[in-house]
Enzyme design. Structure first.
Site, short mmCIF file in Angstrom:
data_model
loop_
_atom_site.label_atom_id
_atom_site.label_comp_id
_atom_site.label_asym_id
_atom_site.label_seq_id
_atom_site.Cartn_x
_atom_site.Cartn_y
_atom_site.Cartn_z
N GLN A 279 -8.48 -30.16 -14.56
CA GLN A 279 -8.01 -30.33 -15.94
C GLN A 279 -7.51 -29.00 -16.51
O GLN A 279 -8.18 -27.98 -16.41
CB GLN A 279 -9.16 -30.90 -16.80
CG GLN A 279 -8.76 -31.28 -18.21
CD GLN A 279 -7.75 -32.41 -18.29
OE1 GLN A 279 -7.74 -33.33 -17.47
NE2 GLN A 279 -6.87 -32.37 -19.27
N ASP B 181 -2.05 -35.10 -9.70
CA ASP B 181 -1.34 -34.68 -10.91
C ASP B 181 0.15 -34.42 -10.64
O ASP B 181 0.95 -34.35 -11.56
CB ASP B 181 -1.94 -33.36 -11.44
CG ASP B 181 -2.82 -33.56 -12.65
OD1 ASP B 181 -2.56 -34.49 -13.42
OD2 ASP B 181 -3.76 -32.76 -12.83
N LYS C 290 -10.18 -40.48 -18.42
CA LYS C 290 -9.84 -40.65 -17.00
C LYS C 290 -10.99 -41.33 -16.26
O LYS C 290 -10.78 -42.23 -15.45
CB LYS C 290 -9.49 -39.28 -16.37
CG LYS C 290 -8.14 -38.76 -16.86
CD LYS C 290 -7.87 -37.30 -16.53
CE LYS C 290 -6.58 -36.85 -17.22
NZ LYS C 290 -6.24 -35.44 -17.05
N1 GUN Z 1 -3.88 -31.15 -19.55
C1 GUN Z 1 -3.04 -31.83 -20.35
N2 GUN Z 1 -2.41 -32.79 -19.65
C2 GUN Z 1 -2.85 -32.71 -18.39
C3 GUN Z 1 -2.58 -33.45 -17.21
O1 GUN Z 1 -1.76 -34.40 -17.16
N3 GUN Z 1 -3.28 -33.07 -16.10
C4 GUN Z 1 -4.16 -32.04 -16.10
N4 GUN Z 1 -4.76 -31.73 -14.98
N5 GUN Z 1 -4.43 -31.34 -17.18
C5 GUN Z 1 -3.78 -31.69 -18.31
#
Ligand code: GUN
Length: 279
Positions: free
Chosen positions: A94, A117, A50
């Site tokens: 996350q 998200d 990211k």
């Molecule tokens: N963990 C696995 N996929 C995601 C996601 O798309 N966003 C977040 N925040 N955590 C994750």
């Protein structure tokens, strides 16, 4: 056809780069806060990807790493500080979080206008009723990659395997919004291969290595693989047995290089959308 998620996501990122440059010319900076709690190795990889993507299109990422022992109260305070910080456009916590922290409580604390998200109940609700909102990145990326590959969704039979809040459930809503006929399957579904064999589009999001074999797939189906698994040799693979299915499918996403890069790219799309919402 192999659907090249890496190539499609680079196309989108290059479009976003231009938008970011225009914002910069107006004096507007875009900043994403990424919160990582503890030392989950998969999360470390996702967070790094990211950050790299932010750097590529020219937006700032502020990584906040806190230890595994962080309390729920401390994390709520951190989220609140980011909510009220005018320099932060988007907030991403996350997942998964350590067991002692209530994930839903944290997601509820994120200001919906910074929820890049798309996991806050307000954004989930807006998505369900078709109002403008942040869309969850993986399902939104899947819709985008199907469309950009010149494939139709309208009127198609779509079978989703898995009903998680992050992928399966929102995928069903977005497919419905595209006028697909949607079936959501899960671990208690009877006769799963038979149900999947009806599908024009299969989205596999159950988290089991090479689970979807040729017995699940109708000739000419489109196969979207959300899995990030390890095979018996420890090699990265998806939920679909790619070698077995690729010649039956009309289009299929590889792992890696399929859905994964699209997820990160849709996060960037949401970050730019947050600039509009934060105005
Ligand atoms: N963990 C696995 N996929 C995601 C996601 O798309 N966003 C977040 N925040 N955590 C994750």
């Amino acid at each position: 056809m192999i659907i090249d998620g890496k190539k499609i996501s680079t196309e989108i990122k290059d479009e976003l780069k231009d938008q970011v440059a225009k914002l910069k010319a107006e004096g507007i900076e875009v900043t994403l806060a990424v919160v990582k709690v503890g030392e989950d190795p998969a999360s470390a990889v996702y967070v790094r990807n990211k950050e790299k993507a932010c750097e590529y299109i020219g937006i700032n990422s502020k990584k906040i790493e806190v230890p595994e022992e962080t309390t729920e109260e401390e994390l709520l305070k951190l989220v609140d500080d980011l909510n009220t910080d005018p320099a932060i456009n988007g907030i991403l916590v996350q997942l998964p979080l350590p067991k002692h922290i209530d994930e839903n409580k944290i997601l509820l604390a994120i200001d919906p206008i910074k929820d890049v998200d798309g996991f806050h109940p307000v954004n989930v609700g807006k998505m369900v009723i078709g109002e403008e909102s942040f869309l969850p990145c993986t399902p939104a990326g899947i819709i985008e990659m199907i469309k950009r590959s010149g494939l139709d969704i309208e009127g198609k039979e779509c079978v989703i395997i898995g009903r998680s809040n992050i992928v399966g459930k929102p995928m069903a809503i977005l497919m419905l919004r595209e006028n697909a006929t949607v079936t959501v399957t899960h671990s208690r579904t009877k006769d799963l291969p038979e149900v999947c064999k009806r599908a024009d589009i299969i989205v596999a999001a159950l988290g089991k290595a090479k689970f979807v074999t040729k017995d699940f797939v109708k000739e000419g189906a489109i196969i979207i693989d959300v899995g990030m698994d390890r095979d018996e040799d420890g090699k990265l693979c998806g939920d679909v047995d790619f070698d077995e299915v690729k010649d039956i499918a009309s289009a299929i996403t590889p792992v890696p290089g399929g859905v994964g890069p699209m997820t990160v790219t849709m996060l960037l799309v949401n970050c730019l959308r947050s600039v509009e919402l934060n105005k």
